[in-house]
Design a protein around this motif. Structure first.
Motif, short mmCIF file in Angstrom:
data_model
loop_
_atom_site.label_atom_id
_atom_site.label_comp_id
_atom_site.label_asym_id
_atom_site.label_seq_id
_atom_site.Cartn_x
_atom_site.Cartn_y
_atom_site.Cartn_z
N LYS A 218 83.24 11.00 72.32
CA LYS A 218 82.94 12.41 72.62
C LYS A 218 82.49 12.57 74.05
O LYS A 218 82.86 13.55 74.72
CB LYS A 218 81.85 12.91 71.67
N SER A 219 81.71 11.63 74.58
CA SER A 219 81.26 11.74 75.96
C SER A 219 82.43 11.70 76.93
O SER A 219 82.42 12.39 77.96
CB SER A 219 80.25 10.63 76.28
N LYS A 221 85.50 12.74 76.18
CA LYS A 221 86.18 14.03 76.04
C LYS A 221 85.45 15.09 76.85
O LYS A 221 86.07 15.92 77.53
CB LYS A 221 86.25 14.44 74.57
N CYS A 222 84.11 15.06 76.80
CA CYS A 222 83.31 16.07 77.48
C CYS A 222 83.42 16.00 78.99
O CYS A 222 83.47 17.03 79.67
CB CYS A 222 81.84 15.94 77.06
N ASP A 223 83.46 14.79 79.54
CA ASP A 223 83.51 14.68 81.01
C ASP A 223 84.94 14.62 81.55
O ASP A 223 85.15 14.51 82.76
CB ASP A 223 82.68 13.50 81.51
N LYS A 248 86.37 19.54 74.45
CA LYS A 248 85.04 19.79 75.01
C LYS A 248 84.19 20.71 74.13
O LYS A 248 83.07 21.06 74.52
CB LYS A 248 85.19 20.38 76.42
N CYS A 251 80.25 20.17 73.52
CA CYS A 251 79.70 19.33 74.58
C CYS A 251 78.39 19.93 75.12
O CYS A 251 78.22 21.13 75.12
CB CYS A 251 80.69 19.19 75.72
#
Length: 251
Positions: A218-219, A221-223, A248, A251
């Protein structure tokens, strides 16, 4: 003197952290480029190896790679030969009955047919697919005659030799195969959407480990780093399906 003491303390703290890091073994096939393959130096490389190493770094884990044939990759996870699978494995309801999955790190993408000509009979002819894949299950239910092989290379070879009229596999795998065939192979206009994307497979009992990898995925995907890795030219290229804004959410 004070500076030296602080430096020594920092080194000791780092060493303690390294010693306490959980060692996780990641099982992969090593025969499915660009997801995973063996390079000329005999090393396991590919998109999933680079991704897996980054996920382990973000999760604070020490990771080791284990090569395993595809047809026994789930049984050997269950028997403890490694702790997670990263091998281009699509998330399906059938697989979720026997193992657990992280959230996907490749979004749902297309499977495609490749043959010697564009007019082959993929509905009533012999179609090759790798054993135990989501594509093999689809062919078996399509009305075509399924011809299964242990490795993806053998499925393509079956088309070239005339044993099968077409091969059905991940489009991401087949695109470079067609490009490198010098016109011998052609992509058929019959893409199919299967599965819920590609994720890491884990034992049902490993909830804590799954949570660590979920957070790491997930991190990325978020960045935006996961989309950037997917779209790199040596992996799936700028035309690849990525997560975009949907990845995102939350996030």
């Amino acid at each position: 003197m004070k500076t030296k003491i602080l430096a020594s303390g920092a080194v000791l703290a780092l060493m303690a952290g390294m010693a306490s890091a959980q060692t996780v073994r990641l099982g992969t096939e090593g025969a499915y480029p660009p997801y995973n393959f063996i390079n000329d130096a005999g090393e396991i490389v590919g998109f999933e190896v680079e991704l897996g190493n980054e996920l382990c770094k973000r999760a604070g884990l020490t990771c080791e790679w284990v090569q395993n044939d595809w047809d026994s990759i789930i049984p050997n996870l269950q028997s403890g030969n490694y702790d997670a699978i990263m091998a281009g494995m699509s998330i399906t309801d059938e697989r979720e009955e026997v193992i657990d999955f992280t959230q996907n790190y490749i979004p749902p993408a297309s499977s495609s047919y490749v043959g010697l000509t564009a007019d082959v009979d993929i509905k009533g002819g012999v179609v090759a697919a790798q054993t135990g894949t989501i594509q093999a299950g689809y062919v078996a239910e399509s009305g075509a005659t399924l011809l299964e092989f242990a490795t993806p290379e053998e499925t393509v070879a079956a088309v070239k030799s005339g044993e099968a009229v077409a091969v059905f596999a991940d489009k991401d795998y087949l695109v470079p195969v067609v490009a490198e065939s010098g016109g011998e192979l052609v992509m058929l206009d019959a893409d199919v959407q299967l599965g819920g994307g590609v994720g890491m497979g884990l034992r049902d009992s490993d909830d804590e480990l799954r949570g660590k990898f979920d957070a790491a995925i997930k991190s990325m995907k978020c960045d935006g780093s996961l989309d950037a890795l997917i779209a790199r030219a040596e992996y799936f290229g700028p035309e690849a399906v990525v997560f975009g804004d949907a990845g995102k959410e939350g996030c």
